[in-house]
Design an enzyme around this catalytic site. Structure first.
Site, PDB file in Angstrom:
ATOM      1  N   ASN A 223       0.856  -1.191   0.000  1.00 53.78           N
ATOM      2  CA  ASN A 223       0.000   0.000   0.000  1.00 53.78           C
ATOM      3  C   ASN A 223       0.891   1.240   0.000  1.00 53.78           C
ATOM      4  O   ASN A 223       2.113   1.129   0.047  1.00 53.78           O
ATOM      5  CB  ASN A 223      -0.968  -0.022   1.191  1.00 53.78           C
ATOM      6  CG  ASN A 223      -0.233  -0.075   2.514  1.00 53.78           C
ATOM      7  OD1 ASN A 223       0.494   0.849   2.868  1.00 53.78           O
ATOM      8  ND2 ASN A 223      -0.404  -1.176   3.244  1.00 53.78           N
TER       9      ASN A 223
ATOM     10  N   ASP B 282      -4.587  -6.413   5.558  1.00 51.71           N
ATOM     11  CA  ASP B 282      -5.535  -7.306   6.230  1.00 51.71           C
ATOM     12  C   ASP B 282      -5.465  -8.712   5.652  1.00 51.71           C
ATOM     13  O   ASP B 282      -5.804  -9.674   6.327  1.00 51.71           O
ATOM     14  CB  ASP B 282      -6.959  -6.759   6.092  1.00 51.71           C
ATOM     15  CG  ASP B 282      -7.136  -5.491   6.911  1.00 51.71           C
ATOM     16  OD1 ASP B 282      -6.512  -5.400   7.979  1.00 51.71           O
ATOM     17  OD2 ASP B 282      -7.870  -4.584   6.472  1.00 51.71           O
TER      18      ASP B 282
ATOM     19  N   LYS C 183       9.294 -16.836 -10.149  1.00 49.64           N
ATOM     20  CA  LYS C 183       8.431 -15.818 -10.763  1.00 49.64           C
ATOM     21  C   LYS C 183       7.293 -16.513 -11.508  1.00 49.64           C
ATOM     22  O   LYS C 183       7.557 -17.364 -12.363  1.00 49.64           O
ATOM     23  CB  LYS C 183       9.269 -14.966 -11.714  1.00 49.64           C
ATOM     24  CG  LYS C 183       8.500 -13.847 -12.324  1.00 49.64           C
ATOM     25  CD  LYS C 183       9.375 -13.005 -13.241  1.00 49.64           C
ATOM     26  CE  LYS C 183       8.517 -12.001 -13.972  1.00 49.64           C
ATOM     27  NZ  LYS C 183       8.949 -11.760 -15.309  1.00 49.64           N
TER      28      LYS C 183
HETATM   29  O1  C5P Z   1      -9.289  -2.352  11.779  1.00 48.24           O
HETATM   30  P1  C5P Z   1      -8.314  -1.477  11.040  1.00 48.24           P
HETATM   31  O2  C5P Z   1      -7.401  -2.262  10.138  1.00 48.24           O
HETATM   32  O3  C5P Z   1      -8.918  -0.324  10.328  1.00 48.24           O
HETATM   33  O4  C5P Z   1      -7.443  -0.830  12.225  1.00 48.24           O
HETATM   34  C1  C5P Z   1      -6.373   0.032  11.961  1.00 48.24           C
HETATM   35  C2  C5P Z   1      -5.429  -0.029  13.128  1.00 48.24           C
HETATM   36  O5  C5P Z   1      -5.131  -1.415  13.372  1.00 48.24           O
HETATM   37  C3  C5P Z   1      -4.085   0.639  12.889  1.00 48.24           C
HETATM   38  O6  C5P Z   1      -3.624   1.107  14.150  1.00 48.24           O
HETATM   39  C4  C5P Z   1      -3.212  -0.500  12.367  1.00 48.24           C
HETATM   40  O7  C5P Z   1      -1.839  -0.268  12.647  1.00 48.24           O
HETATM   41  C5  C5P Z   1      -3.751  -1.684  13.147  1.00 48.24           C
HETATM   42  N1  C5P Z   1      -3.731  -2.986  12.457  1.00 48.24           N
HETATM   43  C6  C5P Z   1      -2.918  -3.979  12.950  1.00 48.24           C
HETATM   44  N2  C5P Z   1      -2.914  -5.225  12.372  1.00 48.24           N
HETATM   45  C7  C5P Z   1      -3.693  -5.477  11.305  1.00 48.24           C
HETATM   46  C8  C5P Z   1      -4.533  -4.471  10.776  1.00 48.24           C
HETATM   47  C9  C5P Z   1      -4.511  -3.229  11.383  1.00 48.24           C
HETATM   48  O8  C5P Z   1      -2.185  -3.726  13.913  1.00 48.24           O
HETATM   49  N3  C5P Z   1      -3.651  -6.677  10.747  1.00 48.24           N
END
Ligand code: C5P
Length: 412
Positions: free
Chosen positions: A224, A294, A304
C-alpha cells in the site's frame, strides 16, 4: 548460562539434538527435559550424549521436587519444538508431566518457545489465543517459520532452524550482560533526577510504522502507499520526550538517526506481528500506526509466476493476524494502547467501535476526506478519541507537530 532445552512431541524434535549441540558450543551448560511423545522422534541416548547430562522426563523418577531445583539452576528454558498441546497446557496452567510442571515453575521472562505445528493448527483461534496469553506474560517466541511442513503441505508452522533459536538465545545472553552492566552503573552512580524535558524518562514505547508487503512470488507483492512518515515522527516525538522507543517498520526509505529509537525492519504483517507481540510485554505503551495488510496471498511461489496465454488469474487471499487486536488482549493494567483508524465514511462511529472492539485507550482518526491528510503527505489532520470519551481535534499540521500532540495526549 545454564539452559534447559524442553522437547515436545512434534516431528521437529529430531532437530533438538542439533540445537543442544549449538548451545553447548556457545559455552552454555545444557540439560534436556522431554515429554514422552518427544521420544518418538528423538532418543534419550542422543540427548544425554549431546548435553552430557541425564535426560529429565519422568516427574517422579528422582523425587517430586526436582522441577524446583532445576528451575533454580536454569537461567533459561527453551522449548523446541513447542507443540500446540504444550502451548495450550501452559496457557491453561496444566502441569501433568515433568516438562509442563517445570514450565509452570519457571518465570515467564526466562522462557522461550519455538512453536512447530501444521499451519492450520497454528492459525486456529485457540492456538493464537494461547500464544497471545503466553506473550502477555512475557514468554518469548521464535518462529514459527514459513515453508514445507511434515504433513506434505506448505505454510507457517515450521520450527525455526536451530541456528535461529541459538541466535535468539545469544540475544538473551547479551541482554543479561547489559542488564548487569546497567545495574552496576545504577548502584555505582547517583541517578540524576529526570528533567522536565524528559517526562517519559524510564519508559519504553513500541511504535509500528509503514506499509507491509505480502509476497505473491519471488518478485511481486501486495502493498500500500503508506510512507511510514507518521510512525517515524511518533517514534522521534516519544524519544524526544525521554522514552526508549522500539520502532517496528515495514519497507520504507526513511532513516532513523535518533539514539533512543531502536529500529526493527520487517516486511510482512506476520513478521510485524511476531516482532510487536514480542516487544509489547516490556513496554509502557504502544502506538500502532502501520498500514498493515488485512489479507495476504494464501501461497507464495518461490519462483516468478509465468503468464499463461490470455486467461485471467485468481489470487486466493487469507486473513492476516490483527496486531492491534492481539496487543489489546495482551494488555496489562497500566499499559497504554493506541491505534490508528484511516476512515473514508462514518468516521467517528467506526473509530469509536474500533476503540472498544480492540480494547484501546486511544484511537487516532484520519479522514481521507481531509485534504493534506493520510498516506504519503508531509501534513496530517487528526481527531484523537479517548476511551474516557475525550476528543482532541488537530488543525492541518506537519506530521512532526501532529506526532507531538498525539504523544502529549496519550501519555498524560
Ligand atoms: O481495523 P483497522 O485495520 O482499520 O485498524 C487500523 C489499526 O489497526 C491501525 O492502528 C493498524 O496499525 C492496526 N492494524 C494492525 N494489524 C492489522 C490491521 C490493522 O495492527 N492486521
Amino acid at each position: 548460562m545454564n539452559i534447559i532445552v524442553g522437547i515436545t512431541g512434534g516431528i521437529a524434535a529430531y532437530k533438538a539434538p542439533e540445537l543442544v549441540r549449538l548451545l553447548v558450543k556457545d559455552g552454555h551448560d545444557v540439560r534436556c527435559a522431554a515429554t514422552e511423545h518427544a521420544l518418538q522422534f528423538t532418543t534419550r541416548p542422543t540427548l544425554e550424549t549431546v548435553s552430557g547430562h541425564r535426560l529429565y522426563c519422568d516427574l517422579f523418577s528422582s523425587g517430586s521436587t526436582e522441577h524446583i531445583s532445576l528451575k533454580d539452576w536454569a537461567d533459561l528454558l527453551v522449548v523446541a519444538p513447542a507443540t500446540a498441546n504444550i502451548i495450550g497446557k501452559v496457557a491453561s496452567g496444566i502441569a501433568d508431566d515433568a516438562l509442563s510442571t517445570l514450565l509452570l515453575a519457571m518465570p515467564p521472562e526466562r522462557t522461550i518457545m519455538a512453536p512447530a505445528m501444521n499451519s492450520q493448527m497454528w492459525a486456529h483461534p485457540a492456538v493464537q489465543r494461547n500464544i497471545a496469553t503466553l506473550l502477555g506474560w512475557g514468554i518469548r517466541t521464535v518462529g514459527p517459520a514459513d515453508g514445507p511442513l511434515a504433513c506434505g503441505t506448505s505454510g507457517t508452522g515450521r520450527m525455526s532452524e536451530p541456528e535461529e533459536i541459538a541466535r535468539q538465545v545469544r540475544c538473551v545472553a547479551t541482554e543479561q550482560v547489559r542488564c548487569v552492566a546497567t545495574l552496576l552503573q545504577h548502584t555505582q552512580q547517583p541517578q540524576p533526577a529526570p528533567t522536565t524535558h524528559a517526562p517519559l524518562a524510564g519508559q519504553q514505547w513500541l511504535v509500528t510504522a509503514g506499509p507491509t508487503y505480502e509476497r505473491i512470488d519471488s518478485v511481486r507483492f501486495i502493498g500500500n502507499y503508506s510512507s511510514g512518515k507518521m510512525g517515524f515522527a511518533l517514534a522521534e516525538a516519544l524519544a524526544d520526550a525521554g522514552a526508549e522507543v522500539e520502532l517496528v517498520t515495514g519497507p520504507t526509505a526513511l532513516k532513523t538517526g535518533h539514539p533512543h529509537v531502536h529500529r526493527t525492519d520487517v516486511e510482512s504483517a506476520r513478521e510485524m506481528y511476531s516482532a510487536a507481540t514480542q516487544l509489547f510485554p516490556a513496554c509502557t505503551g504502544a502506538i500502532l500506526s502501520a498500514a498493515v495488510a488485512d489479507y495476504r496471498p494464501s501461497e507464495c511461489a518461490d519462483h516468478k509466476l509465468k503468464k499463461h496465454g490470455s486467461e485471467g488469474m485468481t489470487l486466493t487471499l487469507v486473513q492476516n493476524p490483527d496486531i492491534l487486536a492481539t496487543l489489546g488482549t495482551m494488555k496489562r493494567d497500566g499499559q497504554r494502547l493506541v491505534g490508528f483508524a484511516l476512515e473514508t465514511d462514518n468516521e467517528l462511529a467506526n473509530a469509536e467501535s474500533k476503540l472498544q472492539r480492540k480494547n484501546l485507550d486511544y484511537i487516532v482518526m484520519n479522514s481521507l476526506r481531509d485534504a493534506g491528510a493520510g498516506f504519503g503527505t508531509d501534513t496530517n489532520k487528526v481527531t484523537i478519541l479517548g476511551r474516557d470519551g475525550s476528543r482532541n481535534e488537530s488543525p492541518l499540521l506537519s506530521k512532526q507537530e501532529v506526532a507531538r500532540m498525539i504523544v502529549e495526549t496519550v501519555t498524560q
